[in-house]
Design an enzyme around this catalytic site. Sequence first.
Site, mmCIF file in Angstrom:
data_model
loop_
_atom_site.group_PDB
_atom_site.id
_atom_site.type_symbol
_atom_site.label_atom_id
_atom_site.label_comp_id
_atom_site.label_asym_id
_atom_site.label_seq_id
_atom_site.Cartn_x
_atom_site.Cartn_y
_atom_site.Cartn_z
ATOM 1 N N CYS A 1 -22.959 -7.984 -7.425
ATOM 2 C CA CYS A 1 -24.081 -7.084 -7.193
ATOM 3 C C CYS A 1 -24.263 -6.871 -5.698
ATOM 4 C CB CYS A 1 -25.348 -7.662 -7.800
ATOM 5 S SG CYS A 1 -25.560 -9.394 -7.395
ATOM 6 N N HIS B 1 3.776 -9.861 3.320
ATOM 7 C CA HIS B 1 2.852 -10.890 3.810
ATOM 8 C C HIS B 1 2.107 -11.626 2.704
ATOM 9 C CE1 HIS B 1 -1.210 -8.887 3.517
ATOM 10 N NE2 HIS B 1 -0.452 -7.831 3.385
ATOM 11 N N THR C 1 0.848 -1.201 0.000
ATOM 12 C CA THR C 1 0.000 0.000 0.000
ATOM 13 C C THR C 1 0.879 1.245 0.000
ATOM 14 O OG1 THR C 1 -1.785 -1.124 1.168
ATOM 15 C CG2 THR C 1 -1.753 1.285 1.294
HETATM 16 C C1 LIG Z 1 -2.295 -7.085 -0.672
HETATM 17 C C2 LIG Z 1 -2.168 -6.176 -1.829
HETATM 18 C C3 LIG Z 1 -1.797 -4.834 -1.669
HETATM 19 C C4 LIG Z 1 -1.568 -4.228 -0.316
HETATM 20 O O1 LIG Z 1 -0.397 -4.719 0.278
HETATM 21 P P1 LIG Z 1 -0.087 -4.437 1.823
HETATM 22 O O2 LIG Z 1 1.323 -4.900 1.988
HETATM 23 O O3 LIG Z 1 -1.068 -5.261 2.582
HETATM 24 O O4 LIG Z 1 -0.237 -2.985 2.052
HETATM 25 C C5 LIG Z 1 -1.679 -4.061 -2.801
HETATM 26 N N1 LIG Z 1 -1.909 -4.558 -4.029
HETATM 27 C C6 LIG Z 1 -2.265 -5.839 -4.222
HETATM 28 C C7 LIG Z 1 -2.486 -6.341 -5.615
HETATM 29 C C8 LIG Z 1 -2.408 -6.689 -3.134
HETATM 30 O O5 LIG Z 1 -2.781 -7.949 -3.338
#
Ligand SMILES: *Cc1c(COP(=O)(O)O)cnc(C)c1O
Length: 398
Positions: A328, A204, A75
Amino acid sequence: MGAPPIYLDYLATTPVDPRVLEAMLPFFTRHFGNPSSATHAYGWAAKEAVEGARAQVAGLIGAVPHEIVFTSGATEANNLALKGAAEFHRSRASHLLTCVTEHKAVLDACRRLEGQGFRVVYLPVDRRGQVDLGQLEAAITGETILLSLMAANNEIGTLHPLERIGALARGRGVLWHCDAAQAAGKVPLDVEKLGVDLLAISGHKLYGPKGVGALYVRRRPRARLLPLLDGGGQERGLRAGTLNVPGIVGLGMACELARRELEEEARRLKHLRQHLWQRLSVRLEGVEVNGHPEERLPGNLHLSFAGVDGAELLLALPELALSSSSACTSGSAEPSHVLKAIGQSLPASLRFGLGRFNTEIEIDTAADLVAAAVGRLRARAGEHPGFHRRPGLAGSDN
Ligand SMILES: *Cc1c(COP(=O)(O)O)cnc(C)c1O
């Protein structure tokens, strides 16, 4: 208490691999130093560990270590790439390109930038979830700063045609940022082959810890960014804040293991996925596979079911840890922007995210439980509506 549910949600998060945990532990207690402390051995040991991890992360994607910036996750890496590049180039241009099926971390960052006067174009996808390269090329203007396009979709698992996208972006002089949170460690990614400028990774999602990730920032030609945070100048000024040393060590080990085991694990997961689909599809009619039949994450199977309610289906499967999404708003769950984008309107969907610790026995059990639950719900609902079969997965016999 009964047995814990079978975990089939590896696309939401993964457990920390025991080998990763083992690598991390000394950095909580014995080697607790601040890597910015240059005056004693505690700091040196932490710094050495961080630089080792940087090399491991770089190694997974064919980068050089000093192109890796550690963050708190994908993120933050996505926010840094999008806002950092937009801010840096603000005086020159004001246009960004992305796609409707991106993760919220990208879409919401784009919305924020729109509020600040940037223009963002959201490209559509086809029924399999891929962008059209002609449409993509036509959307690039002289004002375009950056294209943000993910490697693999977190719901339906579709991979975009990455090398062709890289060539296109490079040819038109547009930066390409790739959210590779799902793809990294699952499919081969090489930043040189892809021609990508910025690329986000999450700990993670690949058996590392939560709260750590990385942004690859190309050096040649240099991708220029402004930082989101001001402070101690860590990470060459791009990400201030004392480094999360145990997390970074864990991310490094996770990338190292993923690199070593990628090929074999991808083959194993693909086999498990085919097995799951086969076992389900011989028992059930009215099931559609969402996403691309071949160009998809090895561990992802995304199915939509005719004639059942999405919320009821999940309730009928307490033995499985799964994610559902609906197209939906009939139930309480929020509708999926990805399913809407591919035109999937069946009422119930399940995302199977298979991973490192799943066994064939678990997959057999899951298939039988899902088939039984869908059958039960349909019988209870009486006649289920007629449905058309759509093609299934490549390599399966229906
Ligand atoms: C999980 C995920 C994120 C966010 O990652 P975090 O490390 O949890 O902030 C962003 N993009 C995609 C495609 C994800 O699967």
